[in-house]
Design a protein around this motif. Structure first.
Motif, PDB file in Angstrom:
ATOM      1  N   SER A 203      -0.459   4.223  -1.264  1.00  0.00           N
ATOM      2  CA  SER A 203      -1.472   5.211  -1.647  1.00  0.00           C
ATOM      3  C   SER A 203      -1.229   6.562  -0.970  1.00  0.00           C
ATOM      4  O   SER A 203      -0.525   6.666   0.047  1.00  0.00           O
TER       5      SER A 203
ATOM      6  N   ARG B   8      -6.182  -1.383  -6.421  1.00  0.00           N
ATOM      7  CA  ARG B   8      -6.663   0.003  -6.413  1.00  0.00           C
ATOM      8  C   ARG B   8      -5.660   0.896  -7.151  1.00  0.00           C
ATOM      9  O   ARG B   8      -4.529   1.055  -6.697  1.00  0.00           O
TER      10      ARG B   8
ATOM     11  N   SER C 231      -2.776  -7.939  -2.365  1.00  0.00           N
ATOM     12  CA  SER C 231      -3.383  -6.611  -2.275  1.00  0.00           C
ATOM     13  C   SER C 231      -2.378  -5.563  -2.759  1.00  0.00           C
ATOM     14  O   SER C 231      -1.253  -5.494  -2.256  1.00  0.00           O
TER      15      SER C 231
ATOM     16  N   GLU D  99      -7.238  -7.684  -4.303  1.00  0.00           N
ATOM     17  CA  GLU D  99      -7.599  -6.269  -4.262  1.00  0.00           C
ATOM     18  C   GLU D  99      -6.611  -5.477  -5.109  1.00  0.00           C
ATOM     19  O   GLU D  99      -5.404  -5.640  -4.993  1.00  0.00           O
TER      20      GLU D  99
ATOM     21  N   SER E  61     -16.526   1.637  -9.722  1.00  0.00           N
ATOM     22  CA  SER E  61     -15.142   1.179  -9.937  1.00  0.00           C
ATOM     23  C   SER E  61     -14.485   1.895 -11.114  1.00  0.00           C
ATOM     24  O   SER E  61     -13.257   1.897 -11.231  1.00  0.00           O
TER      25      SER E  61
ATOM     26  N   ASN F  35       0.850  -1.183   0.000  1.00  0.00           N
ATOM     27  CA  ASN F  35       0.000   0.000   0.000  1.00  0.00           C
ATOM     28  C   ASN F  35       0.892   1.240   0.000  1.00  0.00           C
ATOM     29  O   ASN F  35       1.505   1.580   1.012  1.00  0.00           O
TER      30      ASN F  35
ATOM     31  N   SER G 120      -3.330   3.981  -5.232  1.00  0.00           N
ATOM     32  CA  SER G 120      -4.281   5.064  -5.472  1.00  0.00           C
ATOM     33  C   SER G 120      -3.784   6.400  -4.928  1.00  0.00           C
ATOM     34  O   SER G 120      -2.886   6.459  -4.082  1.00  0.00           O
TER      35      SER G 120
ATOM     36  N   ASP H 192      -7.040   3.951  -8.506  1.00  0.00           N
ATOM     37  CA  ASP H 192      -7.838   5.159  -8.693  1.00  0.00           C
ATOM     38  C   ASP H 192      -7.078   6.421  -8.266  1.00  0.00           C
ATOM     39  O   ASP H 192      -6.082   6.355  -7.561  1.00  0.00           O
TER      40      ASP H 192
ATOM     41  N   ASP I 258      -2.280  -1.384  -3.625  1.00  0.00           N
ATOM     42  CA  ASP I 258      -2.955  -0.094  -3.575  1.00  0.00           C
ATOM     43  C   ASP I 258      -1.966   1.008  -3.934  1.00  0.00           C
ATOM     44  O   ASP I 258      -1.071   1.333  -3.157  1.00  0.00           O
TER      45      ASP I 258
ATOM     46  N   PHE J 176     -11.647  -3.808  -6.733  1.00  0.00           N
ATOM     47  CA  PHE J 176     -10.736  -3.000  -7.540  1.00  0.00           C
ATOM     48  C   PHE J 176     -11.376  -1.662  -7.835  1.00  0.00           C
ATOM     49  O   PHE J 176     -12.604  -1.506  -7.792  1.00  0.00           O
ATOM     50  N   SER J 177     -10.515  -0.694  -8.176  1.00  0.00           N
ATOM     51  CA  SER J 177     -11.004   0.624  -8.573  1.00  0.00           C
ATOM     52  C   SER J 177     -10.030   1.274  -9.539  1.00  0.00           C
ATOM     53  O   SER J 177      -8.825   1.311  -9.294  1.00  0.00           O
TER      54      SER J 177
END
Length: 232
Positions: A44, A91, A65, A89, A139, A42, A69, A93, A67, A114-115
């Motif tokens: 993000s 991400r 996972s 997962e 999403s 992560n 974002s 975004d 991330d 997800f995004s």
């Protein structure tokens, strides 16, 4: 270390890196490949910029996972990101990503969250199986170039449906024009062959009776004419 979790306290195998909103600046760190047992990453809400590495699946092959974002990542989503087969997962975004979402994302059977929202993506979205309907329009939000369910239909889909509708209508009209006379003839034929036999017999008897009267009338006329000739 803060934000770093190892598998066991007595060994240096990193399991998870959680550095959200740590003020990190720079490109995606390739040195993360040294964390060979990493399952969660992560990064993000930092200031990461530049493209997502094309070989990201080699750098973090076992993550479940990911991330990234709320950064400033640019460029296209690398197609080989779909080789991260353990992902649950994903991400991405709130970046500046462009291009199309790799269609093979739909093949990640473990993916549950997800995004890709708030980027500059375009083209059709991945076509997931019907049993994974939890991927909603949220999403993909705020990517004006994206299309396809659960978003608005792509232009090609509209054209295809329009052509199919026109073809169906033409087929119906042609079928009606050709089929109506055939149906009429068929009804007549069926009606004729299934007329009750008693009714048909009555018709034939009446016709024979009428023909018999006509023949007797002609014979009587001939006899009358023959009698008059004899008298003369």
């Amino acid at each position: 270390f803060t934000g770093v979790e190892c598998w066991h306290a007595m060994e240096n195998k990193v399991m998870s890196i959680q550095l959200s909103n740590f003020g990190l600046t720079g490109e995606f760190p390739p040195g993360i490949s040294n964390c060979t047992s990493l399952t969660a990453l992560n990064l993000s809400s930092n200031n990461l910029f530049g493209p997502i590495p094309l070989d990201i699946w080699k750098l973090i092959p076992y993550v479940t996972s990911l991330d990234l974002s709320s950064n400033n990542l640019l460029g296209e989503i690398p197609p080989d990101i779909t080789n991260l087969s353990y992902l649950n997962e994903l991400r991405l975004d709130r970046n500046q990503l462009t291009g199309q979402i790799p269609p093979a994302i739909a093949l990640l059977r473990r993916l549950k969250i997800f995004s890709f929202a708030n980027n500059r993506l375009s083209g059709p979205v991945p076509k997931f199986d019907g049993d994974r309907v939890f991927f909603t329009a949220e999403s993909y939000a705020n990517n004006s170039g994206l299309c396809g369910p659960p978003l608005a239909d792509c232009n090609g889909d509209n054209d295809h449906r329009s052509k199919k509708s026109d073809n169906d209508q033409d087929s119906f009209i042609i079928g009606f024009v050709v089929g109506w006379p055939v149906a009429a003839v068929s009804v007549f034929a069926v009606t004729w062959f299934y007329i009750p036999s008693t009714w048909a017999e009555k018709v034939m008897k009446r016709r024979n009776k009428k023909n018999g009267k006509e023949r007797r009338g002609k014979e009587q006329s001939k006899r009358n004419i023959g009698g008059k000739n004899g008298e003369n």
